[in-house]
Design an enzyme around this catalytic site. Structure first.
Site, PDB file in Angstrom:
ATOM      1  N   GLY A 157     -15.510   0.534   2.595  1.00 59.06           N
ATOM      2  CA  GLY A 157     -15.027   1.831   2.127  1.00 59.06           C
ATOM      3  C   GLY A 157     -14.787   2.868   3.194  1.00 59.06           C
ATOM      4  N   PRO A 181     -16.811  -3.763   5.967  1.00 60.05           N
ATOM      5  CA  PRO A 181     -15.641  -2.929   6.231  1.00 60.05           C
ATOM      6  C   PRO A 181     -14.371  -3.772   6.268  1.00 60.05           C
ATOM      7  CG  PRO A 181     -16.722  -3.464   8.279  1.00 60.05           C
ATOM      8  CD  PRO A 181     -17.567  -4.077   7.191  1.00 60.05           C
ATOM      9  N   GLY A 182     -13.316  -3.246   5.679  1.00 62.43           N
ATOM     10  CA  GLY A 182     -12.018  -3.900   5.772  1.00 62.43           C
ATOM     11  C   GLY A 182     -11.063  -2.990   6.511  1.00 62.43           C
ATOM     12  N   ARG A 183     -10.580  -1.985   5.783  1.00 63.66           N
ATOM     13  CA  ARG A 183      -9.606  -1.026   6.302  1.00 63.66           C
ATOM     14  C   ARG A 183     -10.021  -0.440   7.655  1.00 63.66           C
ATOM     15  NH1 ARG A 183      -6.373   1.783   2.743  1.00 63.66           N
ATOM     16  NH2 ARG A 183      -7.851   1.275   1.100  1.00 63.66           N
ATOM     17  N   TYR A 185       0.261   3.102  -4.340  1.00 63.18           N
ATOM     18  CA  TYR A 185      -0.735   4.182  -4.331  1.00 63.18           C
ATOM     19  C   TYR A 185      -0.110   5.530  -3.981  1.00 63.18           C
ATOM     20  CZ  TYR A 185      -3.690   0.068  -3.179  1.00 63.18           C
ATOM     21  OH  TYR A 185      -4.294  -1.154  -3.128  1.00 63.18           O
ATOM     22  N   CYS A 217      15.809  -3.817  -4.820  1.00 62.18           N
ATOM     23  CA  CYS A 217      16.459  -3.171  -5.959  1.00 62.18           C
ATOM     24  C   CYS A 217      15.435  -2.568  -6.916  1.00 62.18           C
ATOM     25  CB  CYS A 217      17.331  -4.185  -6.684  1.00 62.18           C
ATOM     26  SG  CYS A 217      18.566  -4.869  -5.581  1.00 62.18           S
ATOM     27  N   GLU A 218      14.757  -1.550  -6.457  1.00 57.94           N
ATOM     28  CA  GLU A 218      13.771  -0.804  -7.250  1.00 57.94           C
ATOM     29  C   GLU A 218      13.757   0.613  -6.693  1.00 57.94           C
ATOM     30  OE1 GLU A 218      11.439  -1.904  -9.588  1.00 57.94           O
ATOM     31  OE2 GLU A 218      11.769  -4.056  -9.406  1.00 57.94           O
ATOM     32  N   TYR A 245      -4.227  -3.845   4.225  1.00 61.48           N
ATOM     33  CA  TYR A 245      -3.538  -3.932   2.939  1.00 61.48           C
ATOM     34  C   TYR A 245      -2.021  -3.838   3.132  1.00 61.48           C
ATOM     35  CZ  TYR A 245      -8.372  -3.313   1.700  1.00 61.48           C
ATOM     36  OH  TYR A 245      -9.734  -3.481   1.636  1.00 61.48           O
TER      37      TYR A 245
HETATM   38  C1  LIG Z   1     -12.264  -4.448  -0.731  1.00 60.91           C
HETATM   39  C2  LIG Z   1     -13.710  -4.629  -0.544  1.00 60.91           C
HETATM   40  C3  LIG Z   1     -14.316  -4.214   0.649  1.00 60.91           C
HETATM   41  C4  LIG Z   1     -13.574  -3.536   1.759  1.00 60.91           C
HETATM   42  O1  LIG Z   1     -13.105  -2.278   1.424  1.00 60.91           O
HETATM   43  P1  LIG Z   1     -12.493  -1.358   2.595  1.00 60.91           P
HETATM   44  O2  LIG Z   1     -12.236  -0.078   1.915  1.00 60.91           O
HETATM   45  O3  LIG Z   1     -11.267  -2.012   3.077  1.00 60.91           O
HETATM   46  O4  LIG Z   1     -13.536  -1.233   3.644  1.00 60.91           O
HETATM   47  C5  LIG Z   1     -15.663  -4.466   0.802  1.00 60.91           C
HETATM   48  N1  LIG Z   1     -16.384  -5.075  -0.175  1.00 60.91           N
HETATM   49  C6  LIG Z   1     -15.830  -5.472  -1.331  1.00 60.91           C
HETATM   50  C7  LIG Z   1     -16.669  -6.144  -2.337  1.00 60.91           C
HETATM   51  C8  LIG Z   1     -14.489  -5.264  -1.560  1.00 60.91           C
HETATM   52  O5  LIG Z   1     -13.939  -5.654  -2.709  1.00 60.91           O
END
Ligand SMILES: *Cc1c(COP(=O)(O)O)cnc(C)c1O
Length: 423
Positions: free
Chosen positions: A249, A284-286, A326, A352-353, A381
């Site tokens: 997050g 962490p992803g983003r 989003y 075409c949207e 993403y």
């Molecule tokens: C998507 C997700 C994350 C990563 O979220 P980010 O906002 O990209 O850090 C972590 N844990 C779970 C379970 C998720 O579904």
């Protein structure tokens, strides 16, 4: 080196003194010349910096960073993070396959998601992953069933729905009571007691993940506090856990925003974990990849429909859906900035949207056909959400380190588009 447009962002994208936009030490025009457009460009150094920053914030306590690979699942990116010490947070059998293929050790993999199938559970048990996060009583039963069938034990954490508002976009809020995620916090202790009685299940952690792009981190602290109380309760009942998994997050910069960094809450969270004697896991992803990537695209045409000016580029919503999905903002930087007054334009793709756009009413320096532009902060993403809509081959991906560029995913061909189909 950098102009104000780009310097306002913490990204590896800056300008050479001749004005050309670069990723690390590589001119984006050079990448376009060799690899074509649209192409995703990632900076290895920026990804490592983000990882190291988070790692440092928690240096004082035992912790494991499980990269939420749904943000950017390219094998080279996974391998790079794996070498740095990262594990993976996966949400499907396909992601398990990718993580293992990239060399991420199974004992650093956690498996999340509300709808794991028995087949996916079987694959993850066979690989001996670190743990599953459980999101419902039925899922717990399914995991017990499959583990018993295989004569093994499944390590689990219960994903708590702490019912706190993460104050982010509704599509990426996951910790509210009304969302589909997690187990309501008032049911969590009972579910641990049930899990502890199952012969092929070993409760070993507790988890929460309340949402994405959390510019303020107070809600994470609130969630961790709630989850910590539950962990203490579970411990009092004789169930010894090892991991406190705080989810992901962490936010990145998309425009002027100045998100709180992990340092702001690390002491609070580390104290909670230490007091409980638990190791931290984070997902962490983003944060690890978002600012490290850009989508490089070329202007095809410009046109005016009445008062509205359109710049049509060769990337589209099938390549980067975030603005359409989003209504998200991405900084857009021309690779070479032409002289002249800014014009207010809509930057759109060829799909075409009407929802196929990257920016509305955006002041931009003059743009002409063949000009290159970079859509910034597109590392997370981005390509993972790409589709073949309008029979558009998915974009190439390149990984930059210093002055080197490596093609880490070839652009799809027309033959790729029809693979598996039958006339
Ligand atoms: C998507 C997700 C994350 C990563 O979220 P980010 O906002 O990209 O850090 C972590 N844990 C779970 C379970 C998720 O579904």
């Amino acid at each position: 080196m950098t102009d104000t447009l780009v310097a306002s962002l913490h990204t590896p994208f800056g300008r050479f003194t001749d004005g050309s936009l670069a990723c690390e030490d590589v001119d984006l025009a050079e990448i376009a010349r060799i690899h074509g457009t649209p192409t995703y460009v990632y900076s290895a150094t920026a990804i490592e910096h983000a990882y190291d920053r988070l790692d440092r914030a928690y240096a004082g306590v035992p912790h494991l960073i499980c990269y939420a690979m749904k943000a950017c699942a390219n094998l080279a990116v996974l391998a790079l993070l794996g070498r740095r010490g990262a594990g993976a947070d996966i949400v499907s059998g396909g992601e398990l396959f990718r993580a293992l293929r990239a060399g991420i050790p199974a004992d650093r993999i956690v498996f999340a998601g509300v709808g794991k199938t028995r087949e996916e559970i079987r694959q993850a048990l066979a690989a001996e992953i670190l743990m599953f996060t459980i999101e419902s009583p039925q899922e717990l039963d399914a995991i017990q069933f499959v583990a018993a069938e295989m004569g093994t034990t499944a390590r689990i954490a219960i994903r708590v729905n702490p019912d706190v508002d993460p104050q982010t976009h509704p599509y990426i809020s996951t910790g509210l009571k009304k969302s589909k995620f997690g187990v309501p916090h008032e049911q969590v202790v009972n579910l641990y007691l049930r899990a502890a009685d199952l012969p092929n299940v070993e409760p070993c952690g507790i988890q929460c993940h309340i949402g994405s792009q959390l510019v303020h981190l107070d809600p994470i602290c609130d969630a961790v506090d709630r989850v910590s109380e539950l962990a203490a309760d579970v411990a009092r009942r004789g169930i010894g856990l090892r991991y406190l998994d705080i989810g992901g997050g962490l936010a990145i910069r998309y425009r002027g925003d100045d998100p709180e960094g992990p340092e702001a809450v690390a002491a609070h969270i580390a104290n909670r974990a230490s007091a409980l004697g638990l190791s931290l896991i984070m997902e962490p992803g983003r944060f690890l990849v978002g600012n490290a990537g850009a989508l490089l695209t070329r202007v095809i045409y410009t046109k005016a429909n009445g008062a509205r000016k359109f710049v049509i580029v060769d990337a589209a919503m099938n390549d980067l859906i975030r603005p359409s999905l989003y209504d998200s903002f991405h900084e857009i930087a021309p690779v070479q900035v032409r002289r002249g007054a800014n014009e207010t334009v809509d930057l759109v793709g060829p799909v075409c949207e009407s929802g196929d756009f990257f920016a509305h009413d955006r002041p931009m320096p003059p743009l002409e056909p063949q000009d290159l532009v970079a859509i910034l902060s597109a590392g997370a993403y981005g390509h993972v959400m790409a589709s073949n809509y309008n029979a558009r081959p998915r974009a190439a991906e390149v990984l930059v380190r210093g002055g080197e560029v490596r093609l880490v995913r070839a652009r799809e061909t027309y033959e790729d588009l029809v693979r598996g189909e039958v006339l």
